[in-house]
Design a protein around this motif. Structure first.
Motif, short mmCIF file in Angstrom:
data_model
loop_
_atom_site.label_atom_id
_atom_site.label_comp_id
_atom_site.label_asym_id
_atom_site.label_seq_id
_atom_site.Cartn_x
_atom_site.Cartn_y
_atom_site.Cartn_z
N PRO A 83 0.82 -1.22 0.00
CA PRO A 83 0.00 0.00 0.00
C PRO A 83 0.85 1.26 0.00
CG PRO A 83 -0.06 -1.07 2.15
CD PRO A 83 0.59 -2.03 1.21
N ALA A 84 2.07 1.19 0.54
CA ALA A 84 2.94 2.36 0.53
C ALA A 84 3.25 2.78 -0.90
CB ALA A 84 4.23 2.07 1.30
N VAL A 85 3.61 1.82 -1.74
CA VAL A 85 3.90 2.11 -3.14
C VAL A 85 2.64 2.57 -3.87
CG1 VAL A 85 4.60 1.10 -5.35
CG2 VAL A 85 5.88 0.56 -3.27
N LEU A 86 1.53 1.94 -3.56
CA LEU A 86 0.28 2.27 -4.26
C LEU A 86 -0.21 3.68 -3.91
CD1 LEU A 86 -1.63 -1.14 -4.02
CD2 LEU A 86 -0.56 -0.10 -6.03
N VAL A 87 -0.08 4.09 -2.64
CA VAL A 87 -0.54 5.44 -2.29
C VAL A 87 0.41 6.49 -2.85
CG1 VAL A 87 -1.71 4.64 -0.20
CG2 VAL A 87 0.65 5.48 -0.03
N LEU A 88 1.66 6.13 -3.06
CA LEU A 88 2.59 7.05 -3.71
C LEU A 88 2.26 7.18 -5.20
CD1 LEU A 88 6.03 6.08 -2.09
CD2 LEU A 88 4.81 8.25 -1.81
N SER A 89 1.90 6.06 -5.81
CA SER A 89 1.62 6.03 -7.25
C SER A 89 0.26 6.61 -7.59
CB SER A 89 1.72 4.60 -7.76
OG SER A 89 2.98 4.03 -7.49
N PHE A 90 -0.71 6.42 -6.70
CA PHE A 90 -2.09 6.89 -6.95
C PHE A 90 -2.55 7.76 -5.78
CE2 PHE A 90 -1.48 2.73 -8.88
CZ PHE A 90 -1.85 2.96 -10.20
N ASN A 91 -1.76 8.78 -5.48
CA ASN A 91 -1.99 9.57 -4.27
C ASN A 91 -3.34 10.27 -4.28
OD1 ASN A 91 -1.65 12.21 -2.51
ND2 ASN A 91 -0.08 10.75 -1.83
N LYS A 92 -3.70 10.88 -5.38
CA LYS A 92 -4.98 11.60 -5.45
C LYS A 92 -6.15 10.65 -5.30
CE LYS A 92 -7.66 14.79 -8.33
NZ LYS A 92 -7.69 15.57 -9.60
N ARG A 93 -6.09 9.51 -6.00
CA ARG A 93 -7.16 8.53 -5.91
C ARG A 93 -7.30 7.99 -4.50
NH1 ARG A 93 -6.91 3.59 -10.07
NH2 ARG A 93 -6.70 5.39 -11.46
N TYR A 94 -6.15 7.79 -3.83
CA TYR A 94 -6.18 7.29 -2.46
C TYR A 94 -6.81 8.30 -1.52
CZ TYR A 94 -4.58 6.15 2.22
OH TYR A 94 -4.54 5.90 3.57
N ARG A 95 -6.45 9.58 -1.65
CA ARG A 95 -6.98 10.60 -0.75
C ARG A 95 -8.48 10.82 -0.93
NH1 ARG A 95 -5.07 15.30 -2.08
NH2 ARG A 95 -3.71 14.71 -3.82
N GLN A 96 -9.00 10.43 -2.08
CA GLN A 96 -10.43 10.56 -2.32
C GLN A 96 -11.21 9.30 -1.95
OE1 GLN A 96 -10.44 11.52 -6.51
NE2 GLN A 96 -10.12 13.72 -6.15
N SER A 97 -10.52 8.27 -1.56
CA SER A 97 -11.16 6.99 -1.26
C SER A 97 -11.76 6.98 0.16
CB SER A 97 -10.16 5.84 -1.39
OG SER A 97 -9.12 5.97 -0.43
N ARG A 98 -12.65 6.02 0.39
CA ARG A 98 -13.22 5.79 1.71
C ARG A 98 -12.61 4.53 2.29
NH1 ARG A 98 -19.51 5.64 1.38
NH2 ARG A 98 -19.22 5.57 3.64
N ILE A 99 -12.21 4.60 3.57
CA ILE A 99 -11.53 3.49 4.22
C ILE A 99 -12.36 3.00 5.40
CG2 ILE A 99 -9.43 2.75 5.41
CD1 ILE A 99 -9.02 3.44 2.47
N ALA A 100 -12.57 1.69 5.49
CA ALA A 100 -13.36 1.10 6.58
C ALA A 100 -12.66 1.32 7.92
CB ALA A 100 -13.57 -0.39 6.35
N GLN A 101 -13.45 1.61 8.95
CA GLN A 101 -12.89 1.84 10.28
C GLN A 101 -12.21 0.60 10.85
OE1 GLN A 101 -12.77 4.80 12.04
NE2 GLN A 101 -13.44 5.63 10.07
N SER A 102 -12.64 -0.57 10.41
CA SER A 102 -12.08 -1.80 10.96
C SER A 102 -10.61 -1.99 10.59
CB SER A 102 -12.88 -3.02 10.47
OG SER A 102 -12.77 -3.16 9.07
N HIS A 103 -10.14 -1.30 9.54
CA HIS A 103 -8.73 -1.43 9.18
C HIS A 103 -7.83 -0.86 10.27
CE1 HIS A 103 -10.26 -2.85 5.53
NE2 HIS A 103 -10.29 -1.73 4.83
N TYR A 104 -8.29 0.20 10.94
CA TYR A 104 -7.53 0.72 12.08
C TYR A 104 -7.45 -0.34 13.18
CZ TYR A 104 -8.03 5.44 10.09
OH TYR A 104 -7.97 6.55 9.26
N ASN A 105 -8.59 -0.95 13.48
CA ASN A 105 -8.60 -1.98 14.53
C ASN A 105 -7.67 -3.13 14.18
OD1 ASN A 105 -10.59 -0.57 15.98
ND2 ASN A 105 -12.25 -1.55 14.86
N THR A 106 -7.66 -3.52 12.90
CA THR A 106 -6.79 -4.61 12.47
C THR A 106 -5.33 -4.27 12.73
OG1 THR A 106 -8.38 -5.18 10.73
CG2 THR A 106 -6.16 -6.08 10.52
#
Length: 324
Positions: A83-106
């Motif tokens: 995900p580090a490489v992917l957020v660097l490569s698709f930074n704008k798309r990542y910042r506009q995405s919605r992330i489930a709260q459970s990922h923090y818990n994981t």
């Protein structure tokens, strides 16, 4: 020749896992199960099959428990590089995405499991299960994983309304899913044997061999699945696959501890934790997980996400260099 075989087996791992990911994605869109659960549990377990079966082969066939430690802990650090490489490569798309709260818990549960592994090494205390002895931290890690699954199962914070591109029934999907899972298991077992031979040829320690060759190769399913999901503009499932796989990987240590009868799986060959290859992998794995939380929490900040992503990549490189 042995290196060519390694590459061929790694390619087969990617091909099998890509098909499996497509089937799990179809189940996500054809059933009412939450996307967080399917990505973080089912898809994560599927893409972690190589780590599971290569690790079991390492203890049952090769008698190399430290290969298991390097495989699991090395895979976990490498996984977060995805995900580090992917957020660097698709930074704008990542910042506009919605992330489930459970990922923090994981990720929080993953941090707790890193602590459990360290405690299992520095304060080895065995408990009897009737038919075998295991480290006290083994059942603790299992309990943490079960709780983490329950939290993911109930997370509907991100909904998906896309339709599947696969014109297959649920039964047809499951049949293909099982067949490709069996193929992935067979390739993974062969990959373990090849990795052990490469470690001998290069005179590497089994822990670092597991972290480099086995850890990277068995993380290829996570890489393939994550890239495919991002192409579908589904960063949420992509991240769920990675962090869920990391959580599942810790249970592999538990299975290995259960099956390895000669001693505890958490052994260091006489070295202290902080002077060992395993200690380096634990430290940088813990650090990478903390930074990944920053990547999620600071999603709206381009600079913060980029800096955090680079730090995750630097953590992986440092873990390998210091383990050599």
């Amino acid at each position: 020749m042995i290196y060519l075989i390694y590459v061929i087996l790694a390619v087969l791992v990617v091909l099998c896992s890509t098909k499996l990911s497509a089937y799990v994605d179809a189940l996500d869109k054809k059933t009412n199960l939450s996307g967080a659960f399917l990505g973080g549990v089912l898809l994560a377990a599927v893409t972690s099959l190589p780590e599971l079966f290569t690790s079991l082969t390492a203890v049952l066939s090769l008698d190399e428990p430290q290969l298991v430690q390097g495989n699991v802990l090395g895979s976990n650090i490498f996984n977060l590089c995805i995900p580090a490489v992917l957020v660097l490569s698709f930074n704008k798309r990542y910042r506009q995405s919605r992330i489930a709260q459970s990922h923090y818990n994981t990720l929080y549960f993953g941090l707790a499991m890193y602590v459990c592994c360290a405690l299992a090494i520095v304060s080895p205390f065995s408990v009897s299960l009737g038919f075998t002895q295991v480290n006290l931290m083994t059942p603790v890690i299992i309990v943490l994983y079960v709780i983490g699954i329950r939290l993911m199962k109930n997370d509907d914070s991100v909904e998906q309304e896309e339709e599947s591109n696969l014109d297959l029934s649920i039964r047809q999907i499951m049949v293909r899913f099982v067949l490709f899972s069996l193929a992935l298991v067979a390739v993974s077992i062969a990959l373990t044997q090849v990795t052990d031979r490469i470690a001998d040829a290069l005179q590497l320690g089994t822990t670092v061999a597991g972290a480099i060759f086995l850890g990277v190769a068995t993380s290829l399913p996570e890489l393939s699945a994550s890239v495919s999901l991002v192409r579908l503009n589904n960063f949420n499932a992509s991240i769920g696959n990675v962090v869920g796989s990391n959580l599942f990987n810790f249970t592999i240590l538990c299975f290995a501890d259960l099956l390895y009868q000669k001693a505890s799986i958490y052994i260091l060959d006489g070295a202290t934790l902080f002077a060992s290859q395993v200690g380096n992998l634990l430290l940088f794995g813990l650090l990478s997980s903390i930074i990944m939380i920053v990547v999620l929490a600071a999603r709206k900040s381009k600079a913060a996400v980029q800096i955090a992503a680079v730090l995750i990549l630097a953590s992986y490189v440092a873990s390998i260099m210091l383990s050599m």
